[in-house]
Design a protein around this motif. Structure first.
Motif, mmCIF file in Angstrom:
data_model
loop_
_atom_site.group_PDB
_atom_site.id
_atom_site.type_symbol
_atom_site.label_atom_id
_atom_site.label_comp_id
_atom_site.label_asym_id
_atom_site.label_seq_id
_atom_site.Cartn_x
_atom_site.Cartn_y
_atom_site.Cartn_z
ATOM 1 N N LYS A 280 1.806 -8.772 -10.903
ATOM 2 C CA LYS A 280 1.134 -7.562 -11.387
ATOM 3 C C LYS A 280 1.030 -6.491 -10.306
ATOM 4 C CE LYS A 280 -2.484 -9.952 -12.593
ATOM 5 N NZ LYS A 280 -3.823 -10.324 -13.033
ATOM 6 N N ALA A 281 1.475 -6.787 -9.103
ATOM 7 C CA ALA A 281 1.328 -5.844 -7.993
ATOM 8 C C ALA A 281 2.108 -4.565 -8.266
ATOM 9 C CB ALA A 281 1.790 -6.477 -6.695
ATOM 10 N N THR A 282 1.422 -3.451 -8.122
ATOM 11 C CA THR A 282 2.024 -2.137 -8.299
ATOM 12 C C THR A 282 2.042 -1.357 -6.992
ATOM 13 O OG1 THR A 282 1.152 -2.112 -10.547
ATOM 14 C CG2 THR A 282 1.910 -0.025 -9.685
ATOM 15 N N TYR A 283 1.082 -1.661 -6.100
ATOM 16 C CA TYR A 283 0.950 -0.932 -4.842
ATOM 17 C C TYR A 283 0.815 -1.913 -3.679
ATOM 18 C CZ TYR A 283 -0.235 3.018 -7.839
ATOM 19 O OH TYR A 283 -0.202 3.995 -8.788
ATOM 20 N N GLY A 284 1.348 -1.513 -2.555
ATOM 21 C CA GLY A 284 1.096 -2.207 -1.306
ATOM 22 C C GLY A 284 0.051 -1.413 -0.556
ATOM 23 N N GLY A 285 -0.998 -2.078 -0.085
ATOM 24 C CA GLY A 285 -2.061 -1.403 0.646
ATOM 25 C C GLY A 285 -1.861 -1.534 2.146
ATOM 26 N N LEU A 286 -1.735 -0.407 2.828
ATOM 27 C CA LEU A 286 -1.549 -0.385 4.275
ATOM 28 C C LEU A 286 -2.748 0.291 4.927
ATOM 29 C CD1 LEU A 286 2.130 0.912 4.384
ATOM 30 C CD2 LEU A 286 1.399 -1.428 4.694
ATOM 31 N N LYS A 287 -3.230 -0.291 6.017
ATOM 32 C CA LYS A 287 -4.215 0.388 6.857
ATOM 33 C C LYS A 287 -3.425 1.056 7.968
ATOM 34 C CE LYS A 287 -8.531 -0.666 5.613
ATOM 35 N NZ LYS A 287 -9.799 -0.192 6.067
ATOM 36 N N VAL A 288 -3.664 2.350 8.169
ATOM 37 C CA VAL A 288 -2.887 3.142 9.113
ATOM 38 C C VAL A 288 -3.830 3.752 10.139
ATOM 39 C CG1 VAL A 288 -1.277 5.066 9.342
ATOM 40 C CG2 VAL A 288 -1.271 3.694 7.266
ATOM 41 N N ASP A 289 -3.466 3.605 11.427
ATOM 42 C CA ASP A 289 -4.286 4.234 12.462
ATOM 43 C C ASP A 289 -3.763 5.626 12.772
ATOM 44 O OD1 ASP A 289 -2.116 3.965 14.208
ATOM 45 O OD2 ASP A 289 -3.033 2.386 15.404
ATOM 46 N N ASP A 290 -4.432 6.318 13.690
ATOM 47 C CA ASP A 290 -4.073 7.700 13.996
ATOM 48 C C ASP A 290 -2.790 7.837 14.806
ATOM 49 O OD1 ASP A 290 -5.177 6.568 16.239
ATOM 50 O OD2 ASP A 290 -6.496 8.246 16.709
ATOM 51 N N LYS A 291 -2.190 6.719 15.217
ATOM 52 C CA LYS A 291 -0.920 6.748 15.942
ATOM 53 C C LYS A 291 0.263 6.370 15.056
ATOM 54 C CE LYS A 291 -2.661 6.557 20.517
ATOM 55 N NZ LYS A 291 -3.683 7.502 20.266
ATOM 56 N N GLY A 292 0.009 6.122 13.762
ATOM 57 C CA GLY A 292 1.083 5.805 12.831
ATOM 58 C C GLY A 292 1.370 4.328 12.683
ATOM 59 N N GLN A 293 0.629 3.467 13.375
ATOM 60 C CA GLN A 293 0.809 2.029 13.233
ATOM 61 C C GLN A 293 0.188 1.605 11.904
ATOM 62 O OE1 GLN A 293 2.587 0.334 15.209
ATOM 63 N NE2 GLN A 293 2.429 1.180 17.244
ATOM 64 N N SER A 294 0.864 0.720 11.188
ATOM 65 C CA SER A 294 0.352 0.286 9.893
ATOM 66 C C SER A 294 0.318 -1.232 9.802
ATOM 67 C CB SER A 294 1.205 0.864 8.759
ATOM 68 O OG SER A 294 2.519 0.358 8.823
ATOM 69 N N LEU A 295 -0.658 -1.724 9.039
ATOM 70 C CA LEU A 295 -0.795 -3.151 8.762
ATOM 71 C C LEU A 295 -0.973 -3.330 7.267
ATOM 72 C CD1 LEU A 295 -3.329 -4.225 11.534
ATOM 73 C CD2 LEU A 295 -0.925 -4.835 11.413
ATOM 74 N N LEU A 296 -0.244 -4.269 6.694
ATOM 75 C CA LEU A 296 -0.398 -4.584 5.278
ATOM 76 C C LEU A 296 -1.709 -5.337 5.088
ATOM 77 C CD1 LEU A 296 0.985 -4.591 2.451
ATOM 78 C CD2 LEU A 296 1.830 -6.865 3.052
ATOM 79 N N VAL A 297 -2.568 -4.836 4.200
ATOM 80 C CA VAL A 297 -3.863 -5.493 3.961
ATOM 81 C C VAL A 297 -3.919 -6.173 2.610
ATOM 82 C CG1 VAL A 297 -5.161 -4.051 5.545
ATOM 83 C CG2 VAL A 297 -4.930 -3.340 3.163
ATOM 84 N N GLY A 298 -2.926 -5.972 1.777
ATOM 85 C CA GLY A 298 -2.902 -6.646 0.490
ATOM 86 C C GLY A 298 -2.098 -5.891 -0.537
ATOM 87 N N LEU A 299 -2.051 -6.475 -1.727
ATOM 88 C CA LEU A 299 -1.366 -5.856 -2.857
ATOM 89 C C LEU A 299 -2.401 -5.438 -3.881
ATOM 90 C CD1 LEU A 299 1.680 -8.271 -3.244
ATOM 91 C CD2 LEU A 299 1.522 -6.151 -1.933
ATOM 92 N N TYR A 300 -2.097 -4.368 -4.603
ATOM 93 C CA TYR A 300 -3.024 -3.780 -5.560
ATOM 94 C C TYR A 300 -2.341 -3.663 -6.913
ATOM 95 C CZ TYR A 300 -5.977 -2.584 -1.598
ATOM 96 O OH TYR A 300 -6.794 -2.658 -0.489
ATOM 97 N N ASP A 301 -3.131 -3.786 -7.990
ATOM 98 C CA ASP A 301 -2.574 -3.689 -9.338
ATOM 99 C C ASP A 301 -2.540 -2.234 -9.802
ATOM 100 O OD1 ASP A 301 -5.167 -3.037 -10.149
ATOM 101 O OD2 ASP A 301 -5.552 -4.985 -11.059
ATOM 102 N N GLU A 302 -2.117 -2.020 -11.051
ATOM 103 C CA GLU A 302 -1.977 -0.661 -11.588
ATOM 104 C C GLU A 302 -3.303 0.088 -11.669
ATOM 105 O OE1 GLU A 302 -2.032 -2.128 -16.246
ATOM 106 O OE2 GLU A 302 -0.155 -1.616 -15.278
ATOM 107 N N ASN A 303 -4.427 -0.645 -11.685
ATOM 108 C CA ASN A 303 -5.753 -0.022 -11.715
ATOM 109 C C ASN A 303 -6.313 0.183 -10.320
ATOM 110 O OD1 ASN A 303 -5.789 -0.057 -14.574
ATOM 111 N ND2 ASN A 303 -6.341 -2.216 -14.504
ATOM 112 N N LEU A 304 -5.474 0.025 -9.305
ATOM 113 C CA LEU A 304 -5.840 0.204 -7.905
ATOM 114 C C LEU A 304 -6.860 -0.822 -7.422
ATOM 115 C CD1 LEU A 304 -6.113 4.093 -7.948
ATOM 116 C CD2 LEU A 304 -4.116 2.722 -7.365
ATOM 117 N N GLN A 305 -6.865 -1.982 -8.058
ATOM 118 C CA GLN A 305 -7.758 -3.073 -7.672
ATOM 119 C C GLN A 305 -7.008 -4.044 -6.767
ATOM 120 O OE1 GLN A 305 -11.077 -3.182 -8.545
ATOM 121 N NE2 GLN A 305 -10.575 -1.155 -9.318
#
Length: 166
Positions: free
Chosen positions: A136-161
């Motif tokens: 059901k994953a529609t989005y990949g959630g990334l946490k991004v710092d101010d230098k452009g580094q990103s970490l995947l924090v999870g997958l999100y469904d179509e309702n952004l949950q």
């Protein structure tokens, strides 16, 4: 001579442990303070016989990146995204430097290898038997710092949950 080699080995070991701890600290800071950006996923097959259950992530934004790439584009740089009120990112432009940024823009590092753009994490591993949950994953959630580094924090469904394992 033997005494100096031990000191050198211990010093190198301390430097290695220090670097490792600093790296973990920086990633923890990104998870804590980074901005959440949701990137729309393109469909992929969530199984691998060799690695177990996982999902190879292919962000839709990767296909639009090719529209921004020309002969002057460097193999490493920054993708500038504009986020909406739901934190969903849309590609605005590519640039070689971290700045300038406008309001509601987020910067994520990219690299190009063999005409393929890498932007964020490329795979998401999950517990065996949870594949139907993550389909059901529609989005990949990334946490991004101010230098452009990103970490995947999870997958999100179509309702952004955030999709959580059961």
């Amino acid at each position: 001579m033997k005494k100096y080699s031990r000191i050198l080995i211990i010093a190198n070991l301390l430097l290695l442990v220090g670097y490792f701890n600093w790296s973990v600290f920086k990633k923890e800071q990104t998870l804590k303070d980074g901005q959440l950006v949701l990137l729309h996923l393109a469909p992929v097959d969530p199984r691998s016989l060799m690695q177990g259950d996982y999902m190879r992530l292919n962000y839709e934004i990767n296909s639009s990146l090719s529209d921004f790439i020309d002969e002057q584009t460097t193999t490493r740089g920054y993708a500038i995204l504009k986020t909406d009120s739901n934190q969903v990112g849309q590609l605005i432009r590519l640039q070689n430097t971290l700045t300038p940024l406008n309001d509601n823009e987020v910067v994520i590092k990219y690299k190009i290898v063999d005409n393929r753009v890498f932007l964020g994490a490329e795979s998401f591993f999950f517990e065996e038997g949870q594949d139907t949950l993550y389909q059901k994953a529609t989005y990949g959630g990334l946490k991004v710092d101010d230098k452009g580094q990103s970490l995947l924090v999870g997958l999100y469904d179509e309702n952004l949950q955030h999709i959580q394992p059961k």
